[in-house]
Design a protein around this motif. Structure first.
Motif, mmCIF file in Angstrom:
data_model
loop_
_atom_site.group_PDB
_atom_site.id
_atom_site.type_symbol
_atom_site.label_atom_id
_atom_site.label_comp_id
_atom_site.label_asym_id
_atom_site.label_seq_id
_atom_site.Cartn_x
_atom_site.Cartn_y
_atom_site.Cartn_z
ATOM 1 N N SER A 15 0.842 -1.205 0.000
ATOM 2 C CA SER A 15 0.000 0.000 0.000
ATOM 3 C C SER A 15 0.876 1.254 0.000
ATOM 4 O O SER A 15 0.557 2.246 -0.664
ATOM 5 C CB SER A 15 -0.898 0.032 1.234
ATOM 6 O OG SER A 15 -1.644 -1.142 1.291
ATOM 7 N N PHE A 75 0.250 3.938 -2.737
ATOM 8 C CA PHE A 75 -0.338 5.244 -2.386
ATOM 9 C C PHE A 75 0.710 6.297 -2.010
ATOM 10 O O PHE A 75 0.401 7.479 -1.950
ATOM 11 C CB PHE A 75 -1.328 5.099 -1.225
ATOM 12 C CG PHE A 75 -2.554 4.284 -1.573
ATOM 13 C CD1 PHE A 75 -3.621 4.879 -2.241
ATOM 14 C CD2 PHE A 75 -2.642 2.939 -1.237
ATOM 15 C CE1 PHE A 75 -4.759 4.140 -2.555
ATOM 16 C CE2 PHE A 75 -3.770 2.192 -1.549
ATOM 17 C CZ PHE A 75 -4.830 2.793 -2.216
ATOM 18 N N TRP A 115 -5.609 4.297 2.569
ATOM 19 C CA TRP A 115 -5.048 3.163 1.829
ATOM 20 C C TRP A 115 -6.080 2.062 1.577
ATOM 21 O O TRP A 115 -5.729 0.981 1.130
ATOM 22 C CB TRP A 115 -3.843 2.587 2.586
ATOM 23 C CG TRP A 115 -2.630 3.494 2.547
ATOM 24 C CD1 TRP A 115 -2.527 4.703 1.925
ATOM 25 C CD2 TRP A 115 -1.343 3.241 3.155
ATOM 26 N NE1 TRP A 115 -1.273 5.216 2.102
ATOM 27 C CE2 TRP A 115 -0.515 4.348 2.847
ATOM 28 C CE3 TRP A 115 -0.816 2.198 3.927
ATOM 29 C CZ2 TRP A 115 0.812 4.426 3.280
ATOM 30 C CZ3 TRP A 115 0.513 2.277 4.354
ATOM 31 C CH2 TRP A 115 1.312 3.389 4.033
#
Ligand code: ATP
Length: 314
Positions: free
Chosen positions: A83, A87, A122
């Motif tokens: 993640s 992100f 996330w």
């Protein structure tokens, strides 16, 4: 870039008993933790870089890796590397309203808010228990701060049993701006002075730990009896903090002379709080305290006890 704004409430301790030493070097505690309306506001925003950056309107709050909110973001990056890659990093902005070194878990609640915010950012879909497990890796009060409300907390403070919140009560908080107390110092000093009273063996320790669940203050909370709650407030750390900080002792003594349900120091201090049963009475107590202790460095707040922990801001 997506962002989330969160409300991160402070806590007070309605009860804090030090039971003994644990093999991991921490203290075994029995506490009742209570969220209050006084809160920081935390903004968590994807920043399109690989960095975690901190901003805070209070220059006394560290904006580096020593900030608990930063450490919460770093933990998320470490635990969810995919993640983090997808992100990127985050900008964390803290609007600080909770005083520092006050025994109100200001840093802990900011960290809890970052965990909740990054779970949303996330799109991890973590359960509350999963978020609390991450929280326990960062600090003992942080799992409570995630859910908030009212809870019995044992172990290091991370083993939680929720109670119905006495959210009909109000609190006056009083803290001298120039007195911040280190939690680590308070527990270390307590150990030096009161080790003799610690549970001598594991059986006694478990017995004492279980006793809090059926204790008088828990019944008072369950029965929503504000008067009894006020009478049963308790904090072992007063035994080391009050003799070392006479100004805090005097503040506590002065509050006790006023018409309240009860007075106690929160956590390791330096905040002293009084419970009252209305906002009007909270304001009256503040005015009287100001007259009795006319020190411009004495900060006062009125707030309500609350049933909520970290919430999205509207
Ligand atoms: P507790 O009740 O959990 O013992 P506290 O209210 O006594 O907490 P904090 O306000 O959390 O204490 O701050 C204690 C120390 O932690 C401060 O000296 C500060 O430098 C550091 N700190 C790290 N992160 C934060 C944060 N987000 N907000 C405030 N202080 C922080």
């Amino acid at each position: 870039m997506q962002s989330y704004s969160l409300i991160a409430p402070a806590k007070i301790n309605l009860y804090l008993e030090i039971i003994g030493d644990r093999p991991d070097g921490y203290h075994e505690l029995a506490m009742i933790l209570q969220s209050i309306g006084l809160a920081d506001r935390i903004d968590v925003r994807a920043n399109g870089t690989d960095q975690i950056r901190m901003y805070c309107d209070d220059p006394q709050v560290p904006s580096d890796e020593s900030n608990l909110a930063y450490r919460a973001a770093a933990l998320m990056a470490q635990e969810f590397p995919q993640s983090y890659k997808q992100f990127g990093g985050v900008d964390i902005t803290i609007e600080k309203r909770i005083p520092i070194g006050a025994g109100l878990a200001g840093g802990s609640t900011d960290a809890a808010a970052v965990l909740v915010g990054m779970d949303l950012l996330w799109k991890l879909g973590l359960t509350q228990i999963e978020i609390q497990e991450l929280a326990a890796m960062l600090g003992s009060d942080i799992p409570f701060c995630v859910t908030g409300g009212t809870a019995i907390a044992t172990g290091r403070g991370e083993q939680l049993s929720p109670l119905t919140s006495p959210d009909f009560l109000y609190a006056v908080l009083a803290k001298y701006g120039d007195i911040a107390i280190s939690t680590a110092w308070a527990y270390k000093t307590y150990r030096q002075q009161f080790r003799d009273s610690y549970a001598p063996d594991n059986e006694t320790l478990i017995g004492r730990k279980q006793r809090v669940h059926s204790g008088a203050i828990v019944s008072a909370i369950t029965q929503r009896d504000g008067k009894r709650i006020g009478q049963l407030l308790y904090n072992d750390l007063e035994r080391v903090v009050l003799p070392t900080y006479p100004k805090v002792a005097k503040l506590r003594q002065t509050l006790e002379e006023l018409d309240t349900l009860g007075v106690m120091m929160s956590g390791s201090g330096s905040t002293v709080f009084a419970l009252v049963d209305s906002q009007a009475q909270a304001e009256t107590v503040c005015q009287q305290l100001r007259t009795l202790l006319p020190n411009p460095d004495l900060n006062l707040w009125t707030t309500q006890l609350t049933a909520s922990g970290i919430q999205l801001a509207h």
